[in-house]
Design a protein around this motif. Sequence first.
Motif, PDB file in Angstrom:
ATOM      1  N   GLU A 128      66.417 -19.530 -33.086  1.00 39.44           N
ATOM      2  CA  GLU A 128      66.660 -18.671 -34.241  1.00 39.44           C
ATOM      3  C   GLU A 128      67.988 -17.929 -34.117  1.00 39.44           C
ATOM      4  O   GLU A 128      68.447 -17.313 -35.084  1.00 39.44           O
ATOM      5  N   LYS A 129      68.595 -17.966 -32.938  1.00 41.60           N
ATOM      6  CA  LYS A 129      69.793 -17.170 -32.696  1.00 41.60           C
ATOM      7  C   LYS A 129      71.068 -17.995 -32.565  1.00 41.60           C
ATOM      8  O   LYS A 129      72.147 -17.538 -32.935  1.00 41.60           O
ATOM      9  N   THR A 130      70.967 -19.192 -32.001  1.00 37.74           N
ATOM     10  CA  THR A 130      72.133 -20.045 -31.789  1.00 37.74           C
ATOM     11  C   THR A 130      72.012 -21.282 -32.667  1.00 37.74           C
ATOM     12  O   THR A 130      71.077 -22.068 -32.498  1.00 37.74           O
ATOM     13  N   VAL A 131      72.940 -21.463 -33.597  1.00 38.95           N
ATOM     14  CA  VAL A 131      72.902 -22.572 -34.548  1.00 38.95           C
ATOM     15  C   VAL A 131      74.177 -23.398 -34.409  1.00 38.95           C
ATOM     16  O   VAL A 131      75.291 -22.860 -34.492  1.00 38.95           O
ATOM     17  N   LEU A 132      74.013 -24.700 -34.196  1.00 42.96           N
ATOM     18  CA  LEU A 132      75.134 -25.633 -34.216  1.00 42.96           C
ATOM     19  C   LEU A 132      75.110 -26.346 -35.564  1.00 42.96           C
ATOM     20  O   LEU A 132      74.170 -27.095 -35.861  1.00 42.96           O
ATOM     21  N   LYS A 133      76.124 -26.117 -36.380  1.00 47.36           N
ATOM     22  CA  LYS A 133      76.145 -26.655 -37.732  1.00 47.36           C
ATOM     23  C   LYS A 133      77.357 -27.558 -37.938  1.00 47.36           C
ATOM     24  O   LYS A 133      78.503 -27.142 -37.743  1.00 47.36           O
ATOM     25  N   SER A 134      77.087 -28.800 -38.330  1.00 49.64           N
ATOM     26  CA  SER A 134      78.164 -29.734 -38.617  1.00 49.64           C
ATOM     27  C   SER A 134      78.937 -29.272 -39.845  1.00 49.64           C
ATOM     28  O   SER A 134      78.351 -28.921 -40.875  1.00 49.64           O
ATOM     29  N   GLU A 143      68.794 -27.239 -24.930  1.00 47.69           N
ATOM     30  CA  GLU A 143      67.659 -26.350 -25.139  1.00 47.69           C
ATOM     31  C   GLU A 143      68.038 -25.068 -25.873  1.00 47.69           C
ATOM     32  O   GLU A 143      69.183 -24.615 -25.851  1.00 47.69           O
ATOM     33  N   LYS A 144      67.036 -24.516 -26.561  1.00 43.66           N
ATOM     34  CA  LYS A 144      67.085 -23.172 -27.138  1.00 43.66           C
ATOM     35  C   LYS A 144      68.197 -22.997 -28.173  1.00 43.66           C
ATOM     36  O   LYS A 144      68.938 -22.011 -28.154  1.00 43.66           O
ATOM     37  N   LEU A 145      68.309 -23.956 -29.092  1.00 40.06           N
ATOM     38  CA  LEU A 145      69.267 -23.807 -30.175  1.00 40.06           C
ATOM     39  C   LEU A 145      68.817 -24.632 -31.381  1.00 40.06           C
ATOM     40  O   LEU A 145      67.856 -25.384 -31.314  1.00 40.06           O
ATOM     41  N   ALA A 146      69.533 -24.463 -32.511  1.00 43.35           N
ATOM     42  CA  ALA A 146      69.258 -25.212 -33.730  1.00 43.35           C
ATOM     43  C   ALA A 146      70.392 -26.194 -33.994  1.00 43.35           C
ATOM     44  O   ALA A 146      71.560 -25.914 -33.702  1.00 43.35           O
ATOM     45  N   ILE A 147      70.034 -27.365 -34.566  1.00 43.00           N
ATOM     46  CA  ILE A 147      70.978 -28.448 -34.830  1.00 43.00           C
ATOM     47  C   ILE A 147      70.821 -28.826 -36.296  1.00 43.00           C
ATOM     48  O   ILE A 147      69.750 -29.278 -36.717  1.00 43.00           O
ATOM     49  N   THR A 148      71.883 -28.668 -37.077  1.00 44.67           N
ATOM     50  CA  THR A 148      71.729 -28.834 -38.522  1.00 44.67           C
ATOM     51  C   THR A 148      73.048 -29.217 -39.189  1.00 44.67           C
ATOM     52  O   THR A 148      74.127 -29.089 -38.605  1.00 44.67           O
ATOM     53  N   GLY A 149      72.922 -29.702 -40.433  1.00 46.57           N
ATOM     54  CA  GLY A 149      74.088 -29.871 -41.292  1.00 46.57           C
ATOM     55  C   GLY A 149      74.817 -31.187 -41.224  1.00 46.57           C
ATOM     56  O   GLY A 149      75.831 -31.360 -41.909  1.00 46.57           O
ATOM     57  N   ALA A 150      74.351 -32.151 -40.430  1.00 47.87           N
ATOM     58  CA  ALA A 150      75.055 -33.434 -40.353  1.00 47.87           C
ATOM     59  C   ALA A 150      74.876 -34.214 -41.655  1.00 47.87           C
ATOM     60  O   ALA A 150      73.777 -34.276 -42.212  1.00 47.87           O
ATOM     61  N   ARG A 151      75.950 -34.827 -42.154  1.00 39.17           N
ATOM     62  CA  ARG A 151      75.941 -35.644 -43.369  1.00 39.17           C
ATOM     63  C   ARG A 151      76.727 -36.911 -43.083  1.00 39.17           C
ATOM     64  O   ARG A 151      77.806 -36.864 -42.504  1.00 39.17           O
ATOM     65  N   SER A 152      76.186 -38.066 -43.514  1.00 37.71           N
ATOM     66  CA  SER A 152      76.907 -39.298 -43.243  1.00 37.71           C
ATOM     67  C   SER A 152      76.678 -40.337 -44.322  1.00 37.71           C
ATOM     68  O   SER A 152      75.541 -40.566 -44.752  1.00 37.71           O
ATOM     69  N   ASP A 153      77.781 -40.976 -44.769  1.00 37.29           N
ATOM     70  CA  ASP A 153      77.738 -42.166 -45.620  1.00 37.29           C
ATOM     71  C   ASP A 153      77.772 -43.438 -44.783  1.00 37.29           C
ATOM     72  O   ASP A 153      77.668 -44.541 -45.304  1.00 37.29           O
ATOM     73  N   ILE A 154      77.988 -43.268 -43.484  1.00 38.32           N
ATOM     74  CA  ILE A 154      78.065 -44.397 -42.558  1.00 38.32           C
ATOM     75  C   ILE A 154      76.718 -44.549 -41.853  1.00 38.32           C
ATOM     76  O   ILE A 154      76.032 -43.574 -41.579  1.00 38.32           O
TER      77      ILE A 154
END
Length: 323
Positions: free
Chosen positions: A188-194, A220-231
């Motif tokens: 909830e605290k660390t977010v990796l966003k593409s 561990e202990k983070l969020a992974i979000t926002g990836a978009r791909s046409d490939i």
Amino acid sequence: MNLNQLYYFKTLAELEHYTKAAEKLNISQPTLSHSISAMEKVADGKATKIIIPSELQGLAGMATGIVETVSGETVTVKAIPDPGYVLSEWIGDFPEGVDVNENPLTFVPENSIAITAKFLPVRYVSVAGNDANDGFTPETAWKDVAFAVSNMNCIGKGAILNIGEGTHDVIKELVITNSITVRGSGREKTVLKSTGKDYRIFGIGENTKYKGTTKDITIEKLAITGARSDIARDGLGVLVRENASNVSLLDLDIYDNVLLKKNASGVGVYLNLASAYVRRCRIYNNLSEANNVGGGGVYIKAGTIESSLIFGNSAYRTGGSNR
């Protein structure tokens, strides 16, 4: 025990650093280490011998009072890592119940005992960091996650990358090729966003060139979000392939990753490794708009998922998971 040993110990206790103490004493560091290791207090026929060598990079220092400790009395030892390193654990034949991750460590020895302080490299990333920094402390943290992961691959050896709180922009795929841990402050605290398009966020075990080093990896202990791909890209959130070993995904949120048009599998997570483990993760709201896609949330060819929630995912074949 002689007066020189006592003086050496006193200097080391004051400076808490082997190199600095050796320089002040005008002796070599191995000479100082040997002298400290040889110190022994004998009383009532019992002896407690405290030996604290360094392991990997980093130094181990001793709290004051060890020289006066005999068997049955309390001992306190303190590990003093070099900058850019952190104590991983104490190694030794400790009495039952001793927490080997504590620093300083206090215990009552039963016999003569050799103690090793095990250190691991550590680096830090923060949203307010600067890639011109050394990354050794939270105050001198790096900023760019991709830059940090690339540097950690060069370090390896179980190195730890601590990513601080906040939303961190990911500008290209984070390819892991060595033994490292990527650790957030909580999902909830660390977010990796593409912030780009047509690349996944984490890629592990894709290249046979790094098969020998791509092992013992933890995210561990983070969020992974926002990836978009046409490939067509399998595993837009996290891809784990067979050219790795011992990969753990722990306490992660993987959500809102979207595959557009092209066919691929496992929009959230793609696993093709028997020694890959997904535990206590939430994988949700990942979407494929392409035909013939399996596992909007997870696609598993090999690996284990347990104690995890998979919900709200959508794909042409099996929105949640496909195996």
